[in-house]
Motif scaffolding. Structure first.
Motif, PDB file in Angstrom:
ATOM      1  N   UNK A  35       0.818  -1.196   0.000  1.00 40.67           N
ATOM      2  CA  UNK A  35       0.000   0.000   0.000  1.00 40.67           C
ATOM      3  C   UNK A  35       0.854   1.248   0.000  1.00 40.67           C
ATOM      4  N   UNK A  36       0.190   2.413  -0.144  1.00 39.09           N
ATOM      5  CA  UNK A  36       0.885   3.697  -0.167  1.00 39.09           C
ATOM      6  C   UNK A  36       0.608   4.524   1.082  1.00 39.09           C
ATOM      7  N   UNK A  37      -0.182   4.010   2.003  1.00 41.46           N
ATOM      8  CA  UNK A  37      -0.380   4.607   3.316  1.00 41.46           C
ATOM      9  C   UNK A  37      -0.839   3.496   4.243  1.00 41.46           C
ATOM     10  N   UNK A  38      -0.596   3.666   5.538  1.00 39.83           N
ATOM     11  CA  UNK A  38      -0.961   2.593   6.461  1.00 39.83           C
ATOM     12  C   UNK A  38      -1.185   3.140   7.860  1.00 39.83           C
ATOM     13  N   UNK A  39      -2.042   2.445   8.593  1.00 39.19           N
ATOM     14  CA  UNK A  39      -2.215   2.630  10.030  1.00 39.19           C
ATOM     15  C   UNK A  39      -2.132   1.248  10.656  1.00 39.19           C
ATOM     16  N   UNK A  40      -1.175   1.062  11.563  1.00 40.94           N
ATOM     17  CA  UNK A  40      -0.980  -0.239  12.207  1.00 40.94           C
ATOM     18  C   UNK A  40      -0.907  -0.028  13.718  1.00 40.94           C
ATOM     19  N   UNK A  41      -1.663  -0.828  14.449  1.00 47.00           N
ATOM     20  CA  UNK A  41      -1.614  -0.796  15.901  1.00 47.00           C
ATOM     21  C   UNK A  41      -1.197  -2.166  16.415  1.00 47.00           C
ATOM     22  N   UNK A  42      -0.118  -2.179  17.189  1.00 49.37           N
ATOM     23  CA  UNK A  42       0.328  -3.392  17.888  1.00 49.37           C
ATOM     24  C   UNK A  42       0.202  -3.133  19.381  1.00 49.37           C
ATOM     25  N   UNK A  43      -0.557  -3.964  20.055  1.00 47.17           N
ATOM     26  CA  UNK A  43      -0.680  -3.835  21.504  1.00 47.17           C
ATOM     27  C   UNK A  43      -0.522  -5.209  22.136  1.00 47.17           C
ATOM     28  N   UNK A  44       0.217  -5.270  23.224  1.00 44.21           N
ATOM     29  CA  UNK A  44       0.417  -6.552  23.880  1.00 44.21           C
ATOM     30  C   UNK A  44       0.637  -6.355  25.377  1.00 44.21           C
ATOM     31  N   UNK A  45       0.254  -7.372  26.119  1.00 43.69           N
ATOM     32  CA  UNK A  45       0.495  -7.400  27.561  1.00 43.69           C
ATOM     33  C   UNK A  45       1.542  -8.466  27.840  1.00 43.69           C
ATOM     34  N   UNK A  46       2.628  -8.042  28.503  1.00 43.78           N
ATOM     35  CA  UNK A  46       3.722  -8.941  28.840  1.00 43.78           C
ATOM     36  C   UNK A  46       3.704  -9.214  30.344  1.00 43.78           C
ATOM     37  N   UNK A  47       3.766 -10.482  30.707  1.00 46.36           N
ATOM     38  CA  UNK A  47       3.721 -10.864  32.109  1.00 46.36           C
ATOM     39  C   UNK A  47       4.918 -11.751  32.442  1.00 46.36           C
ATOM     40  N   UNK A  48       5.672 -11.354  33.443  1.00 43.59           N
ATOM     41  CA  UNK A  48       6.775 -12.187  33.916  1.00 43.59           C
ATOM     42  C   UNK A  48       6.210 -13.419  34.622  1.00 43.59           C
ATOM     43  N   UNK A  49       6.524 -14.594  34.098  1.00 42.73           N
ATOM     44  CA  UNK A  49       6.029 -15.848  34.666  1.00 42.73           C
ATOM     45  C   UNK A  49       7.007 -16.468  35.654  1.00 42.73           C
ATOM     46  N   UNK A  50       8.305 -16.232  35.396  1.00 43.12           N
ATOM     47  CA  UNK A  50       9.328 -16.787  36.277  1.00 43.12           C
ATOM     48  C   UNK A  50      10.574 -15.915  36.162  1.00 43.12           C
ATOM     49  N   UNK A  51      11.219 -15.643  37.292  1.00 38.60           N
ATOM     50  CA  UNK A  51      12.432 -14.836  37.281  1.00 38.60           C
ATOM     51  C   UNK A  51      13.356 -15.306  38.389  1.00 38.60           C
ATOM     52  N   UNK A  52      14.588 -15.599  38.009  1.00 33.04           N
ATOM     53  CA  UNK A  52      15.593 -15.975  38.991  1.00 33.04           C
ATOM     54  C   UNK A  52      16.974 -15.609  38.459  1.00 33.04           C
ATOM     55  N   UNK A  53      17.672 -14.766  39.210  1.00 36.79           N
ATOM     56  CA  UNK A  53      19.002 -14.339  38.781  1.00 36.79           C
ATOM     57  C   UNK A  53      18.931 -13.593  37.462  1.00 36.79           C
ATOM     58  N   UNK A  54      19.673 -14.105  36.490  1.00 34.66           N
ATOM     59  CA  UNK A  54      19.741 -13.444  35.183  1.00 34.66           C
ATOM     60  C   UNK A  54      18.608 -13.864  34.250  1.00 34.66           C
ATOM     61  N   UNK A  55      17.836 -14.917  34.595  1.00 35.17           N
ATOM     62  CA  UNK A  55      16.866 -15.497  33.665  1.00 35.17           C
ATOM     63  C   UNK A  55      15.447 -15.020  33.959  1.00 35.17           C
ATOM     64  N   UNK A  56      14.726 -14.709  32.865  1.00 33.96           N
ATOM     65  CA  UNK A  56      13.324 -14.310  32.964  1.00 33.96           C
ATOM     66  C   UNK A  56      12.525 -15.080  31.918  1.00 33.96           C
ATOM     67  N   UNK A  57      11.410 -15.668  32.336  1.00 31.68           N
ATOM     68  CA  UNK A  57      10.442 -16.269  31.421  1.00 31.68           C
ATOM     69  C   UNK A  57       9.217 -15.360  31.402  1.00 31.68           C
ATOM     70  N   UNK A  58       8.871 -14.901  30.218  1.00 32.03           N
ATOM     71  CA  UNK A  58       7.787 -13.925  30.074  1.00 32.03           C
ATOM     72  C   UNK A  58       6.789 -14.426  29.035  1.00 32.03           C
ATOM     73  N   UNK A  59       5.507 -14.306  29.347  1.00 34.27           N
ATOM     74  CA  UNK A  59       4.458 -14.619  28.384  1.00 34.27           C
ATOM     75  C   UNK A  59       3.807 -13.341  27.887  1.00 34.27           C
ATOM     76  N   UNK A  60       3.168 -13.420  26.728  1.00 31.25           N
ATOM     77  CA  UNK A  60       2.496 -12.226  26.216  1.00 31.25           C
ATOM     78  C   UNK A  60       1.265 -12.611  25.395  1.00 31.25           C
ATOM     79  N   UNK A  61       0.297 -11.734  25.422  1.00 30.23           N
ATOM     80  CA  UNK A  61      -0.892 -11.834  24.574  1.00 30.23           C
ATOM     81  C   UNK A  61      -0.963 -10.551  23.766  1.00 30.23           C
ATOM     82  N   UNK A  62      -1.224 -10.661  22.457  1.00 27.28           N
ATOM     83  CA  UNK A  62      -1.132  -9.482  21.606  1.00 27.28           C
ATOM     84  C   UNK A  62      -2.286  -9.411  20.618  1.00 27.28           C
TER      85      UNK A  62
END
Length: 414
Positions: free
Chosen positions: A321-348
């Motif tokens: 196309x020659x013009x566009x409107x795009x919306x990306x929205x998501x919720x990120x939730x930390x499921x597990x975190x220990x030290x340097x490691x993070x497990x995160x889930x998201x719905x978008x």
């Protein structure tokens, strides 16, 4: 409170500024970026600005500071750096339910010479082979002024869509050299201005080619490119909060080719991003992308619907196309975190609409070109490595002729 700070700043001063915790990043470089200098009056707002600025550097994971009294109204300031590992390999993979497959692999050093310069390159395969090399030194000349240089040789199979319903595949080749100046007047604003010199070529591969459309198109082009970023994002490891706006534009001129299908044009895009912390482990992330280009009635329109660019699960370049409107929205939730490691889930939800080449802006709002793709994803995050976010998303299209697919990559989608 404001009155107290003003009086305090007149009486108190910084005797010494130290930086600790950095191993690869040069101390002289970090001190050069910092606002607060030895002998300056004590200003908590400037110290907070320094902390925020240093946290934006690729080589820095986190920053805190200490103030020690060494005399009456005299202080010793220490910035304590938690450094990132900044030599980063990259891999982006996308598939859809039509069996299309594309990937891009790269390696970049985001702390070259210990001065947060960026150097590296990539190789990608999207039916054909592509590669590129980059060097950026945002603070090469002064704290505010730097340079960026890159060369890219991009070759891919590009679907081209005609009004009569015919879809034709071309081999698209784009070779370009680019140089730009980078200017950062303060910690919230950044500007770039440069020139891109390149050539484009389309070679017919397959499909029902309409009458009058050539099998080969070539053009040499010169583009004036620019970017303006306003960044008021605060970062705490995997979490972001605040607002950012990134405006990019490209004015293509000097196009010389064997036909008038590859012409001079203007293209502009603005990304508005907003991030909000939710509780202790949640992050709401949003991106509104507005794009506008010269509305030439040509099948070679600049904006594409693509897995890796805007709509997860849609496929690899499924519309233009020659013009566009795009919306990306998501919720990120930390499921597990220990030290340097993070497990995160998201719905978008990824959704957008496009103006067809030669069409009118009403197409952005009448629902005729809308794409709507909700989905779920997961993130594996290393908190001590810059941009070490391994993401896997699955987008499911809703509507006629919608697809679904998996998108894999490194770094958050936005």
């Amino acid at each position: 409170m404001l009155f107290f700070v003003s009086i305090n700043a007149q009486e108190n001063s910084i005797y010494k500024v130290d930086i600790e915790g950095n191993k690869r990043t040069r101390t002289s470089f970090l001190k050069r970026l910092a606002f607060v200098k030895e002998g300056a009056v004590l200003d908590s707002a400037k110290i907070a600005s320094d902390v925020r600025r240093l946290k934006l550097l690729p080589s820095v994971a986190h920053v805190k500071y200490t103030l020690e009294t060494v005399g009456d109204g005299i202080y010793h300031l220490t910035y304590i750096i938690e450094e990132n590992f900044a030599i980063i390999p990259g891999l982006n993979i996308a598939t859809d339910n039509n069996g299309e497959f594309a990937f891009r692999t790269s390696i970049f050093d985001f702390n070259f010479l210990g001065r947060n310069q960026i150097i590296g390159g990539f190789y990608s395969r999207d039916v054909f082979d592509s590669y590129g090399a980059f060097w950026e030194a945002p603070n090469l000349f002064t704290r505010r002024l730097g340079i960026g240089i890159n060369y890219q040789n991009l070759i891919s199979q590009e679907p081209v869509f005609f009004n009569n319903g015919n879809d034709v595949n071309y081999k698209f080749s784009n070779r370009a050299f680019e140089i730009k100046l980078q200017f950062e007047p303060n910690f919230y604003n950044r500007l770039e201005l440069g020139v891109n010199i390149g050539s484009e070529e389309y070679d017919f591969l397959e499909g029902n080619l309409p009458t009058g459309i050539p099998t080969q198109l070539k053009a040499n082009k010169v583009a004036i490119i620019g970017e303006y970023e306003y960044n008021n994002i605060n970062i705490f490891y995997q979490y972001q909060e605040g607002f950012r706006s990134i405006l990019t534009y490209r004015i293509v001129t000097g196009a010389r080719g064997e036909n008038d299908l590859l012409r001079n044009f203007f293209i502009g895009r603005n990304d508005f991003e907003y991030f909000k912390r939710v509780g202790t482990g949640g992050n709401w992330a949003n991106r509104l992308r507005l794009g506008y280009a010269s509305n030439d009635e040509s099948p070679f329109a600049p904006f594409a619907v693509d897995n890796q660019l805007n709509i997860r699960g849609a496929g690899n370049t499924i519309d233009r196309g020659t013009a566009s409107i795009v919306l990306n929205t998501e919720y990120r939730q930390t499921l597990y975190e220990k030290g340097w490691f993070v497990l995160q889930g998201n719905a978008f939800i990824d959704t957008g609409a496009w103006r067809t080449p030669g069409g009118n802006l009403g197409e952005l709002f009448d629902g005729s070109t809308v794409k709507f793709y909700p989905g779920l994803g997961i993130r594996f995050i290393h908190k001590r490595i810059f941009n070490a976010v391994f993401r896997l998303d699955y987008g499911y299209g809703i509507g006629d002729e919608a697809t679904n697919g998996i998108v894999f990559g490194i770094g958050q989608y936005f």
